[in-house]
Scaffold this motif. Structure first.
Motif, PDB file in Angstrom:
ATOM      1  N   ASN A  98       0.812  -1.219   0.000  1.00 43.87           N
ATOM      2  CA  ASN A  98       0.000   0.000   0.000  1.00 43.87           C
ATOM      3  C   ASN A  98       0.841   1.263   0.000  1.00 43.87           C
ATOM      4  O   ASN A  98       0.378   2.314  -0.441  1.00 43.87           O
ATOM      5  CB  ASN A  98      -0.924   0.023   1.228  1.00 43.87           C
ATOM      6  N   SER A  99       2.060   1.201   0.508  1.00 40.10           N
ATOM      7  CA  SER A  99       2.866   2.398   0.693  1.00 40.10           C
ATOM      8  C   SER A  99       3.950   2.587  -0.357  1.00 40.10           C
ATOM      9  O   SER A  99       4.715   3.544  -0.266  1.00 40.10           O
ATOM     10  CB  SER A  99       3.527   2.353   2.082  1.00 40.10           C
ATOM     11  N   PHE A 100       4.021   1.720  -1.366  1.00 38.24           N
ATOM     12  CA  PHE A 100       5.105   1.799  -2.336  1.00 38.24           C
ATOM     13  C   PHE A 100       4.676   2.376  -3.674  1.00 38.24           C
ATOM     14  O   PHE A 100       5.476   2.420  -4.608  1.00 38.24           O
ATOM     15  CB  PHE A 100       5.712   0.410  -2.560  1.00 38.24           C
ATOM     16  N   PHE A 101       3.427   2.830  -3.800  1.00 39.37           N
ATOM     17  CA  PHE A 101       2.946   3.397  -5.047  1.00 39.37           C
ATOM     18  C   PHE A 101       2.209   4.709  -4.750  1.00 39.37           C
ATOM     19  O   PHE A 101       1.340   4.758  -3.876  1.00 39.37           O
ATOM     20  CB  PHE A 101       2.008   2.418  -5.774  1.00 39.37           C
ATOM     21  N   ARG A 102       2.584   5.755  -5.480  1.00 39.28           N
ATOM     22  CA  ARG A 102       1.949   7.052  -5.284  1.00 39.28           C
ATOM     23  C   ARG A 102       0.549   7.025  -5.909  1.00 39.28           C
ATOM     24  O   ARG A 102       0.384   6.813  -7.104  1.00 39.28           O
ATOM     25  CB  ARG A 102       2.780   8.157  -5.937  1.00 39.28           C
ATOM     26  N   LYS A 103      -0.458   7.259  -5.073  1.00 29.51           N
ATOM     27  CA  LYS A 103      -1.845   7.214  -5.511  1.00 29.51           C
ATOM     28  C   LYS A 103      -2.615   8.387  -4.912  1.00 29.51           C
ATOM     29  O   LYS A 103      -2.190   9.018  -3.935  1.00 29.51           O
ATOM     30  CB  LYS A 103      -2.516   5.890  -5.081  1.00 29.51           C
ATOM     31  N   ARG A 104      -3.755   8.678  -5.510  1.00 31.97           N
ATOM     32  CA  ARG A 104      -4.660   9.651  -4.921  1.00 31.97           C
ATOM     33  C   ARG A 104      -5.265   9.083  -3.641  1.00 31.97           C
ATOM     34  O   ARG A 104      -5.282   7.879  -3.422  1.00 31.97           O
ATOM     35  CB  ARG A 104      -5.769  10.021  -5.911  1.00 31.97           C
ATOM     36  N   ASP A 105      -5.797   9.981  -2.813  1.00 38.74           N
ATOM     37  CA  ASP A 105      -6.378   9.514  -1.554  1.00 38.74           C
ATOM     38  C   ASP A 105      -7.527   8.543  -1.791  1.00 38.74           C
ATOM     39  O   ASP A 105      -7.742   7.602  -1.003  1.00 38.74           O
ATOM     40  CB  ASP A 105      -6.872  10.712  -0.739  1.00 38.74           C
ATOM     41  N   SER A 106      -8.283   8.742  -2.865  1.00 41.00           N
ATOM     42  CA  SER A 106      -9.405   7.844  -3.147  1.00 41.00           C
ATOM     43  C   SER A 106      -8.936   6.433  -3.461  1.00 41.00           C
ATOM     44  O   SER A 106      -9.705   5.477  -3.300  1.00 41.00           O
ATOM     45  CB  SER A 106     -10.232   8.389  -4.312  1.00 41.00           C
TER      46      SER A 106
END
Length: 408
Positions: A98-106
């Motif tokens: 979950n913490s290794f890819f830059r994603k939007r908050d949604s």
């Protein structure tokens, strides 16, 4: 819950966990983490492991002190259960996807309830498998339950899945022992074994067997694997081979091309070559099957019919399809040598350990007493009456064949 999957030559272990929620006692939380630690430690380093589930904790946006297992992209503030998850990941060298890819908050929020958005569901894998991680996200529009969102992770299990090698051996074509081959085989055997009829009986038999085998190979021939072990390519011909090569070459040209206009032309050429290859394969199969069916209807084809029936029977046997087995330590064994060693150890303990087991089971009375000392709650009269009321009228009878409804 632990699920083991054998994919090709790789063993994948999927662990699904559900951590206690915040309101429970610390003792229950410690029991959960102790149990999960034992499960993960039991997984061999040779096996690929996935750990996922609802951990009821927040790892937060800040990765202070946990940079090894934390990729730097999180949601919310860290709490104590989230720290327990990070400590668990560090202890077992697991990375939190979950913490290794830059994603939007949604695409990071996994739980929504009462207008509050949090991240409590996580997926973990070993650090040395990081090269296999491709992508991770949360799908907001899909819900696994009423409050949890669906997590999706793209992982490459094996770039090139190699087939398990099948060690084949050439066999004598004893089916060719008919017609003129019978006379030729007989004459060669008599001429070559005449000199072996003197000396020790064991040596005579070995020399004669070797001579007969050699004559059979020269006269009848041996099977050869021209298709590299592919059972389904016995219908192969030169036309199919040519069409397959054209399709493969078209695909290579398409992958190497960088010009947009030329790429469109090569794509159409590849589709056409692929269509022609499929057509050639279908025609080759149909032609071969028609010849085989026509031969089976003749007198000479009866032998082939028995061969087909025997082959189908062998494929139905359990020992013929054993590709993996569980070892003594619980690991899944997929290598042929390891499987043979496991069976050897099993039968060795089965036959040679009989005397030890006999001595251990001499005192049957003590064993029965030990079993009877185990606690078992008795059935109350109220439970019996409630069970009888739920039964249909005159549906059950007692030992005297009188319906229960008559004496209830």
């Amino acid at each position: 819950m632990v699920l083991r999957l054998v994919l090709g030559v790789e063993v994948v272990v999927v662990v699904c966990a559900y951590a206690p929620h915040v309101g429970l006692r610390d003792q229950e939380k410690m029991e959960f983490w102790d149990c999960l630690n034992g499960v993960v430690r039991a997984v061999s380093r040779e096996e690929t492991i996935f750990v996922g589930g609802d951990f009821n904790g927040h790892i937060g946006k800040d990765g202070d002190g946990f940079q090894i297992v934390y990729g730097g992209f999180g949601f919310g503030d860290r709490n104590e259960p989230g720290r327990d998850l990070l400590d668990f990941a560090v202890a077992h060298d697991l990375g939190i996807l979950n913490s290794f890819f830059r994603k939007r908050d949604s695409n990071l929020i996994t739980f929504t309830s009462g207008g509050r958005n949090t991240q409590i569901d996580y997926l973990l894998m070993r650090q040395h498998d990081r090269r296999r991680w491709r992508d991770y996200k949360v799908i907001p529009g899909e819900t696994a339950t009423a409050q949890h969102h669906l997590l999706v992770a793209d992982v490459v299990l094996r770039e090139k899945v190699s087939r398990m090698e099948r060690k084949g051996r050439s066999r004598i074509r004893w089916g060719n022992l008919k017609g003129t081959n019978i006379t030729m085989f007989k004459e060669k055997v008599i001429s070559t074994t005449a000199s072996y009829l003197v000396g020790d009986a064991n040596q005579m038999w070995e020399d004669m067997a070797a001579s007969i085998t050699q004559v059979a190979k020269e006269t009848l021939g041996v099977t050869t694997s021209r298709t590299n072990g592919n059972k389904e390519s016995w219908w192969w011909n030169e036309d199919v081979q040519s069409k397959i090569k054209d399709k493969q070459q078209s695909l290579r040209d398409l992958l190497r091309c960088t010009n947009k206009g030329e790429r469109w032309r090569l794509r159409e050429k590849y589709k056409n070559d692929r269509r022609e290859a499929k057509k050639a394969v279908t025609e080759a199969k149909n032609t071969t099957y028609r010849r085989m069916y026509a031969r089976l209807e003749t007198k000479e084809g009866e032998h082939d019919m028995f061969k087909i029936a025997k082959a189908r029977e062998r494929r139905r046997q359990d020992l013929g399809v054993v590709k993996y087995i569980k070892g003594e330590d619980g690991r899944v064994l997929i290598k042929e040598q390891d499987i043979k060693q496991r069976w050897q150890n099993y039968f060795n303990s089965l036959f040679n350990g009989r005397q030890t087991n006999q001595r251990e089971t001499d005192n049957h009375a003590a064993q029965r007493q030990q079993r009877n000392n185990s606690y078992c709650r008795g059935i109350t009269q109220g439970e019996v009456r409630r069970a009888l009321r739920k039964m249909g009228r005159a549906k059950a009878v007692g030992l005297d064949n009188i319906p229960i409804e008559a004496w209830k």
